[in-house]
Design a protein around this motif. Structure first.
Motif, PDB file in Angstrom:
ATOM      1  N   GLU A   1      60.832  47.190  28.812  1.00 55.06           N
ATOM      2  CA  GLU A   1      61.334  46.438  29.965  1.00 55.06           C
ATOM      3  C   GLU A   1      62.379  47.266  30.683  1.00 55.06           C
ATOM      4  O   GLU A   1      63.321  47.750  30.057  1.00 55.06           O
ATOM      5  CB  GLU A   1      61.933  45.105  29.494  1.00 55.06           C
ATOM      6  N   ASP A   2      62.213  47.440  32.014  1.00 56.00           N
ATOM      7  CA  ASP A   2      63.158  48.279  32.749  1.00 56.00           C
ATOM      8  C   ASP A   2      64.320  47.485  33.340  1.00 56.00           C
ATOM      9  O   ASP A   2      65.278  48.089  33.819  1.00 56.00           O
ATOM     10  CB  ASP A   2      62.437  49.052  33.851  1.00 56.00           C
ATOM     11  N   GLU A   3      64.256  46.151  33.304  1.00 54.90           N
ATOM     12  CA  GLU A   3      65.388  45.347  33.754  1.00 54.90           C
ATOM     13  C   GLU A   3      66.377  45.212  32.599  1.00 54.90           C
ATOM     14  O   GLU A   3      66.099  44.529  31.613  1.00 54.90           O
ATOM     15  CB  GLU A   3      64.930  43.967  34.215  1.00 54.90           C
TER      16      GLU A   3
ATOM     17  N   SER B   1      66.162  42.929  29.136  1.00 54.12           N
ATOM     18  CA  SER B   1      65.955  43.567  27.829  1.00 54.12           C
ATOM     19  C   SER B   1      67.098  43.231  26.870  1.00 54.12           C
ATOM     20  O   SER B   1      66.872  43.014  25.673  1.00 54.12           O
ATOM     21  CB  SER B   1      65.815  45.085  27.982  1.00 54.12           C
ATOM     22  N   GLU B   2      68.328  43.159  27.382  1.00 53.90           N
ATOM     23  CA  GLU B   2      69.462  42.775  26.529  1.00 53.90           C
ATOM     24  C   GLU B   2      69.342  41.332  26.083  1.00 53.90           C
ATOM     25  O   GLU B   2      69.637  41.003  24.919  1.00 53.90           O
ATOM     26  CB  GLU B   2      70.778  42.990  27.280  1.00 53.90           C
ATOM     27  N   LEU B   3      68.891  40.453  26.964  1.00 59.36           N
ATOM     28  CA  LEU B   3      68.708  39.053  26.606  1.00 59.36           C
ATOM     29  C   LEU B   3      67.623  38.892  25.555  1.00 59.36           C
ATOM     30  O   LEU B   3      67.797  38.152  24.572  1.00 59.36           O
ATOM     31  CB  LEU B   3      68.345  38.242  27.860  1.00 59.36           C
ATOM     32  N   LEU B   4      66.519  39.602  25.739  1.00 65.34           N
ATOM     33  CA  LEU B   4      65.436  39.546  24.756  1.00 65.34           C
ATOM     34  C   LEU B   4      65.903  40.089  23.406  1.00 65.34           C
ATOM     35  O   LEU B   4      65.635  39.483  22.357  1.00 65.34           O
ATOM     36  CB  LEU B   4      64.238  40.348  25.258  1.00 65.34           C
ATOM     37  N   SER B   5      66.600  41.220  23.422  1.00 70.35           N
ATOM     38  CA  SER B   5      67.079  41.811  22.168  1.00 70.35           C
ATOM     39  C   SER B   5      68.000  40.855  21.426  1.00 70.35           C
ATOM     40  O   SER B   5      67.852  40.649  20.208  1.00 70.35           O
ATOM     41  CB  SER B   5      67.822  43.121  22.455  1.00 70.35           C
ATOM     42  N   TYR B   6      68.931  40.269  22.141  1.00 68.07           N
ATOM     43  CA  TYR B   6      69.894  39.354  21.513  1.00 68.07           C
ATOM     44  C   TYR B   6      69.175  38.177  20.857  1.00 68.07           C
ATOM     45  O   TYR B   6      69.436  37.841  19.692  1.00 68.07           O
ATOM     46  CB  TYR B   6      70.890  38.855  22.554  1.00 68.07           C
ATOM     47  N   ASN B   7      68.288  37.546  21.586  1.00 68.97           N
ATOM     48  CA  ASN B   7      67.618  36.351  21.070  1.00 68.97           C
ATOM     49  C   ASN B   7      66.622  36.671  19.959  1.00 68.97           C
ATOM     50  O   ASN B   7      66.502  35.910  18.988  1.00 68.97           O
ATOM     51  CB  ASN B   7      66.918  35.615  22.214  1.00 68.97           C
ATOM     52  N   LEU B   8      65.925  37.784  20.072  1.00 71.63           N
ATOM     53  CA  LEU B   8      64.973  38.157  19.027  1.00 71.63           C
ATOM     54  C   LEU B   8      65.692  38.556  17.746  1.00 71.63           C
ATOM     55  O   LEU B   8      65.259  38.193  16.643  1.00 71.63           O
ATOM     56  CB  LEU B   8      64.078  39.299  19.517  1.00 71.63           C
TER      57      LEU B   8
ATOM     58  N   ALA C   1      62.578  50.125  25.051  1.00 76.26           N
ATOM     59  CA  ALA C   1      62.192  51.280  25.867  1.00 76.26           C
ATOM     60  C   ALA C   1      62.308  50.878  27.329  1.00 76.26           C
ATOM     61  O   ALA C   1      61.698  49.895  27.747  1.00 76.26           O
ATOM     62  CB  ALA C   1      60.768  51.714  25.550  1.00 76.26           C
ATOM     63  N   PRO C   2      63.086  51.621  28.145  1.00 81.14           N
ATOM     64  CA  PRO C   2      63.283  51.244  29.544  1.00 81.14           C
ATOM     65  C   PRO C   2      62.192  51.726  30.489  1.00 81.14           C
ATOM     66  O   PRO C   2      62.183  51.358  31.656  1.00 81.14           O
ATOM     67  CB  PRO C   2      64.620  51.906  29.888  1.00 81.14           C
ATOM     68  N   ASP C   3      61.280  52.555  29.992  1.00 83.09           N
ATOM     69  CA  ASP C   3      60.201  53.036  30.861  1.00 83.09           C
ATOM     70  C   ASP C   3      58.967  53.341  30.026  1.00 83.09           C
ATOM     71  O   ASP C   3      59.008  53.358  28.788  1.00 83.09           O
ATOM     72  CB  ASP C   3      60.629  54.268  31.656  1.00 83.09           C
ATOM     73  N   GLY C   4      57.864  53.606  30.720  1.00 88.47           N
ATOM     74  CA  GLY C   4      56.594  53.786  30.045  1.00 88.47           C
ATOM     75  C   GLY C   4      56.511  55.031  29.182  1.00 88.47           C
ATOM     76  O   GLY C   4      55.920  55.010  28.103  1.00 88.47           O
TER      77      GLY C   4
ATOM     78  N   THR D   1      55.219  39.710  32.763  1.00 86.46           N
ATOM     79  CA  THR D   1      55.122  40.162  34.146  1.00 86.46           C
ATOM     80  C   THR D   1      55.388  39.045  35.131  1.00 86.46           C
ATOM     81  O   THR D   1      55.192  37.871  34.826  1.00 86.46           O
ATOM     82  CB  THR D   1      53.723  40.756  34.421  1.00 86.46           C
ATOM     83  N   ALA D   2      55.824  39.427  36.315  1.00 85.03           N
ATOM     84  CA  ALA D   2      56.000  38.477  37.407  1.00 85.03           C
ATOM     85  C   ALA D   2      54.691  38.230  38.137  1.00 85.03           C
ATOM     86  O   ALA D   2      54.619  37.340  38.991  1.00 85.03           O
ATOM     87  CB  ALA D   2      57.050  39.002  38.388  1.00 85.03           C
ATOM     88  N   ARG D   3      53.660  38.988  37.816  1.00 85.33           N
ATOM     89  CA  ARG D   3      52.361  38.845  38.473  1.00 85.33           C
ATOM     90  C   ARG D   3      51.607  37.699  37.810  1.00 85.33           C
ATOM     91  O   ARG D   3      51.075  37.841  36.717  1.00 85.33           O
ATOM     92  CB  ARG D   3      51.567  40.139  38.377  1.00 85.33           C
TER      93      ARG D   3
END
Length: 231
Positions: free
Chosen positions: A9-11, A15-22, A32-35, A83-85
């Motif tokens: 996740e590049d946002e 990514s910090e929110l996901l890491s904290y909760n997981l 990883a911030p990029d592909g 994704t937002a799509r």
């Protein structure tokens, strides 16, 4: 043993929110911030599940999923695309290219956790449950007891963790470096030959006279649990 999650996740805020909760739920999280970095981490750390953003710098989430599904070493790692799509054709495209599930932003953590557990139950039942089996070997994580062909097997704590790692991905070859990371942790310095010593101890505990050795040694590569290996 904690389930390893790779968050791609590049946002940074997300990514910090996901890491904290997981991590609060007991998962071990790498970000990883990029592909490009994601593809490197997939090879180096062998995550148990990947949360993958569609729109990424350098390499898109779709391309990451495509490359992973094309390689034997990574094709079985479950992927949840974030994704937002939200259009139907985008969901279909993501699932067809290899994602196991698809979650549209914004989403709640409770829904994400439910989706992750459902995917793990379907693709990695030995991780989702408390009991792992491999042939006649039964490992109960809740009681930390091990049986082979009905007899109880006593293991030291390191051999127990080593077997648990191997049983999470039967057939997969784990390098000695990967086993060092997963069993001892990447913050502890241990000589690489220590892995061989503990594999030897694990074999001695598991195998009585006449038992087939379920641990396959792959020369210059590492170790795997293999039902077809003659021992």
């Amino acid at each position: 043993m904690a389930i390893r999650v790779l968050v791609v996740e590049d946002e940074e805020a997300l990514s910090e929110l996901l890491s904290y909760n997981l991590e609060k739920e007991g998962f071990t999280v790498t970000v990883a911030p990029d592909g490009e970095e994601a593809l490197i981490l997939v090879e180096e750390s062998g995550p148990d599940i990947i949360l993958l953003d569609w729109m990424l710098p350098n390499v898109s989430g779709l391309e990451i999923a495509r490359q992973m599904r094309a390689r034997v070493q990574t094709r079985d790692i479950p992927i949840i695309m974030l994704t937002a799509r939200g259009a139907e054709e985008d969901r279909i495209r993501g699932l067809e290219i290899g994602a196991d599930d698809y979650l549209t932003k914004p989403f709640s953590m409770s829904e994400l956790l439910a989706r992750m557990r459902a995917v793990l139950r379907r693709t990695r039942p030995t991780l989702a449950g408390d009991v792992a089996t491999f042939g006649d070997i039964v490992l109960d994580r809740e009681t930390r007891r091990l049986r082979r062909a009905g007899r109880e097997v006593h293991l030291g704590p390191t051999e127990y963790r080593l077997l648990d790692v191997l049983m999470q991905r039967p057939g997969r070859v784990f390098s000695r470096e990967q086993l060092l990371d997963r069993v001892w942790g990447n913050e502890v310095y241990v000589e690489i030959r220590t892995v061989d010593v503990h594999v030897g101890r694990l074999r001695k505990a598991l195998n009585r006279r006449g038992d087939r050795d379920p641990i396959r040694t792959v020369r210059s590569a590492g170790y795997a649990l293999d039902e077809t290996y003659p021992g």
